[in-house]
Enzyme design. Sequence first.
Site, mmCIF file in Angstrom:
data_model
loop_
_atom_site.group_PDB
_atom_site.id
_atom_site.type_symbol
_atom_site.label_atom_id
_atom_site.label_comp_id
_atom_site.label_asym_id
_atom_site.label_seq_id
_atom_site.Cartn_x
_atom_site.Cartn_y
_atom_site.Cartn_z
ATOM 1 C CE LYS A 53 -3.746 -2.484 2.263
ATOM 2 N NZ LYS A 53 -4.300 -2.940 3.536
ATOM 3 C CD GLN A 97 -3.166 -4.524 6.838
ATOM 4 O OE1 GLN A 97 -3.142 -3.600 6.041
ATOM 5 N NE2 GLN A 97 -3.692 -5.699 6.561
ATOM 6 C CG ASP A 120 -9.969 -0.304 4.723
ATOM 7 O OD1 ASP A 120 -9.668 -0.528 3.536
ATOM 8 O OD2 ASP A 120 -9.381 -0.837 5.681
#
Length: 293
Positions: A53, A97, A120
């Site tokens: 990422k 995460q 997200d």
Amino acid sequence: MAQIIDGKGIAGSIQKEIAEDVNFLSNNCGKVPGLAVVIVGERKDSQTYVRMKRKACAEVGIKSIDIDLPGDSSEETVLQTVLDLNTNPQVHGILVQLPLPLHINEEKILASISIEKDVDGFHPLNIGKLAMKGREPLFVPCTPKGCIELLRRSGISISGKKAVVVGRSNIVGLPVALLLVKLDATVSIVHTRTPDPKSIICEADIIIAAAGQANMIKGNWIKPGAAVIDVGTNVVDDPSRKLGYRLVGDVAFEEAKEVAGWISPVPGGVGPMTIAMLLRNTVDSARRASEQT
């Protein structure tokens, strides 16, 4: 023979578009999109995802704000980290995460992310709006969004089609089913309690496979000409490979490609799209912020 959907190639095209948008925002609005990636602990798989990422951010000009916390950090420390990022004007997206260490309440941490920075797409308000007719979430979860984008950029129409989603996870199955409904597909969800899943899957014009079960969907389960998006990433033993294993999807690819009209491979299908959609959500957030200032 199915047309292979090149997720890597499509994601590359999207990242070029994103780089142009980042350049425009930076030069015309003085706004450099910023993505904060928070990782707690040193899980090898999480470290790998986060590295990918951060690398993708660098490639398109997004500023990556890296926050690496030790695995024994308290829940209060992680929560305060997120709250500080919520108020940081240089941060337009916050990604925590997962999974978090067991002593930290994931739901509490995710709910603390500002809805305006929930790139997200898992904030309850974003998912709630996704589920409601006539409402639009600020952000759509990245993997489901990537699945729809693969269909769209491959010229596959969704409206009026029969779609089957295999799997009902919060991360892929449920949100992608909601997206398909919003796009006027007739949607069935197949899961572990579904009797005779083959009979449902074989009627589908569009199959989104996200069950996490290697080679579950056989070639004779697929309607000729159907579009198959394979989200599954499963490790199977393969002594012929250097590492002793290989990655396969939820769909038996070699059989399915003889029947389907379109099919995404594993790897090289949905995976690259997930990161591309994360970058897209971050840039959209920065654009929204620039319009409000």
